[in-house]
Design an enzyme around this catalytic site. Structure first.
Site, PDB file in Angstrom:
ATOM      1  N   HIS A 120      43.084  33.286  31.548  1.00 45.87           N
ATOM      2  CA  HIS A 120      43.441  34.011  30.321  1.00 45.87           C
ATOM      3  C   HIS A 120      42.598  35.251  30.094  1.00 45.87           C
ATOM      4  CE1 HIS A 120      43.909  29.586  29.960  1.00 45.87           C
ATOM      5  NE2 HIS A 120      45.135  29.956  29.654  1.00 45.87           N
ATOM      6  N   GLU A 175      43.633  34.654  25.467  1.00 43.69           N
ATOM      7  CA  GLU A 175      43.938  35.970  26.056  1.00 43.69           C
ATOM      8  C   GLU A 175      43.726  37.087  25.030  1.00 43.69           C
ATOM      9  OE1 GLU A 175      47.785  36.472  28.074  1.00 43.69           O
ATOM     10  OE2 GLU A 175      47.663  38.608  27.561  1.00 43.69           O
ATOM     11  N   THR A 181      50.429  38.918  27.315  1.00 37.34           N
ATOM     12  CA  THR A 181      51.371  38.862  28.445  1.00 37.34           C
ATOM     13  C   THR A 181      52.441  37.788  28.295  1.00 37.34           C
ATOM     14  OG1 THR A 181      49.890  37.332  29.557  1.00 37.34           O
ATOM     15  CG2 THR A 181      49.656  39.664  30.119  1.00 37.34           C
ATOM     16  N   ASN A 197      53.218  30.714  26.718  1.00 35.79           N
ATOM     17  CA  ASN A 197      54.519  30.997  27.348  1.00 35.79           C
ATOM     18  C   ASN A 197      55.449  29.793  27.262  1.00 35.79           C
ATOM     19  OD1 ASN A 197      54.957  29.833  30.302  1.00 35.79           O
ATOM     20  ND2 ASN A 197      52.770  30.114  29.980  1.00 35.79           N
ATOM     21  N   SER A 247      52.148  27.248  33.423  1.00 36.82           N
ATOM     22  CA  SER A 247      50.976  26.451  33.803  1.00 36.82           C
ATOM     23  C   SER A 247      51.328  24.990  34.073  1.00 36.82           C
ATOM     24  CB  SER A 247      49.900  26.566  32.717  1.00 36.82           C
ATOM     25  OG  SER A 247      50.475  26.444  31.441  1.00 36.82           O
TER      26      SER A 247
END
Ligand code: SF4
Length: 331
Positions: free
Chosen positions: A84, A136, A175, A235, A278
Site C-alpha cells: 500500500h 495507501e 489506486t 478494491n 488481494s
C-alpha cells in the site's frame, strides 16, 4: 444430498479476478526474503489485505507489525513495507534505526507518490481523491509536508472544497477507488476549477479497473454476486458496491466459505463470483466447492480483458543483484 436432488446453479466466474501484479510482487518479496535471509522477516502492516495470505506468511516466519518501533532495534533481519505504500517518514525512520528495509510498495502506488511530489515541487496544491484512514492514502499524503495535500472523499466534499489558489491545483487518486464515483468527483472539481491539472494516465490502476468492468458485465444478469476479499480491502469493497449498483439483488463480500449465510442464498439459480486483488484463487475455489455441496453447479468463466502486467521484485531480492549480507542499502 444426491446430485439428482440438488437444485441447479449457474456460476459465472468473472475474469480477470483476484491477484494483481502488485500483490503478487509484494507476497513474492516476503517469500523471497524468507528464502534468502531466513526467518524472521519483519513486515510493516499486512503485506496485502488478506488474512489467509498473512497467516500463510506468518507460518513461514514473517512477523507483522504496525509500526517500526515494535521491531527489536538490534535486528539485522529484512523489514518489508507493504504494497500500500508508506509515508516518507517510515523509510527515514528505518534508515535512522539502521534497518535493512525493502520497499514492496506497488509501483502503481509509487507512481502516484511521484506525481504528488512533482505537483508540490511545481507549487501546486494537491487534491487527493481517496478514503481517509486507508494505508495507501496515509502513505500518499505522507509524501508531502503536512497540509500540502487536501483529501476529498465524496462528491459532496468536492462541491464545497476551497483550494488555496484555484489556478494552481492538481489532483491524484487512490489506486483502488470506484471508477464511477471518482469520475463524478473529478467532473465536479474540473467544472469548478478548470485549470486543475490531471494525471497523465489514470491513477486508478489497471487491476481495479478491469475487476470492476468484469463485475459490471455480469452483475445485472445474476441473482447474487460474491466478492471474495477482506473487509479492509478497498478494491474488494468497491467490487461489492459495483455489483449492487448494477442492480444485483444480493452482493456480498466474503473471506471464507464458512461465512456464507445460506439463508440468503437459498433461492438463487445464478451466481457470479469474483475476487479482490488481494484474494488468492484457492479461496474462490473453496467458495465454489461449498456451493457445489448444495447445488448442481455449472461454472462458466466470463472473460473481459486479458492481463499480462508483471512487476519485478524489489532490487535487493532479485537473484542477479541480491546482496545476501543484510543491512545493504534500502531501496
Ligand atoms: Fe498495485 Fe493496483 Fe494491485 Fe494495488 S490493486 S497492488 S495499485 S496493481
Amino acid at each position: 444430498m444426491s446430485a439428482a436432488a440438488k437444485p441447479p446453479l449457474r456460476v459465472l466466474l468473472c475474469a480477470p479476478r483476484g491477484f494483481c501484479a502488485g500483490v503478487v510482487r509484494a507476497i513474492d518479496a516476503v517469500e523471497r526474503a524468507l528464502e534468502i535471509y531466513g526467518p524472521p522477516v519483519y513486515v510493516r502492516h499486512e503485506i496485502v489485505h488478506n488474512k489467509y495470505v498473512v497467516e500463510g506468511l506468518k507460518a513461514k516466519g514473517a512477523i507483522f507489525v504496525e509500526e517500526l518501533s515494535e521491531i527489536p532495534a538490534t535486528t539485522t533481519a529484512p523489514v518489508i513495507f507493504s504494497a500500500h505504500g508508506v509515508p516518507k517518514s517510515v523509510p527515514a525512520e528505518a534508515a535512522a534505526l539502521n534497518f535493512f528495509a525493502i520497499d514492496a510498495t506497488c509501483p502503481l502506488v509509487t507512481k502516484v507518490h511521484r506525481e504528488a511530489t512533482l505537483h508540490n515541487k511545481r507549487g501546486r496544491e494537491v487534491v487527493l481523491i481517496g478514503h481517509a484512514g486507508h494505508p495507501e492514502v496515509i502513505g500518499t499524503m505522507g509524501q508531502l509536508p503536512s497540509g500540502a495535500v487536501a483529501l476529498v472523499e465524496t462528491a459532496e466534499q468536492a462541491r464545497v472544497f476551497t483550494p488555496r489558489d484555484p489556478a494552481s491545483l492538481a489532483y491524484t487518486t487512490q489506486t483502488t477507488l470506484s471508477i464511477d464515483d471518482t469520475a463524478e468527483i473529478v467532473a465536479i472539481l474540473q467544472q469548478r476549477f478548470p485549470a486543475m491539472v490531471s494525471p497523465h494516465k489514470e491513477d486508478i490502476c489497471y487491476a481495479t479497473t478491469n475487476r470492476q468492468e468484469a463485475v459490471k458485465k455480469v452483475a445485472g444478469e445474476v441473482d447474487a454476486m460474491i466478492v471474495v476479499g477482506a473487509p479492509n480491502s478497498s478494491n474488494s469493497q468497491r467490487l461489492r458496491e459495483a455489483a449492487e449498483r448494477q442492480g444485483c439483488g444480493l452482493s456480498v463480500l466474503l473471506q471464507r466459505a464458512s461465512e456464507i449465510d445460506w439463508e440468503k442464498f437459498g433461492a438463487i439459480s445464478t451466481l457470479a463470483v469474483t475476487a479482490g486483488a488481494s484474494a488468492p484463487e484457492v479461496l474462490v475455489e473453496e467458495i465454489i466447492d461449498a456451493f457445489a455441496e448444495r447445488y448442481a453447479v455449472k461454472v462458466e468463466t466470463v472473460h473481459t480483458v486479458q492481463e499480462d502486467v508483471f512487476f519485478p521484485l524489489p532490487r535487493q531480492l532479485r537473484p542477479d543483484i541480491a546482496d545476501t549480507s543484510a543491512n545493504s542499502a534500502a531501496e
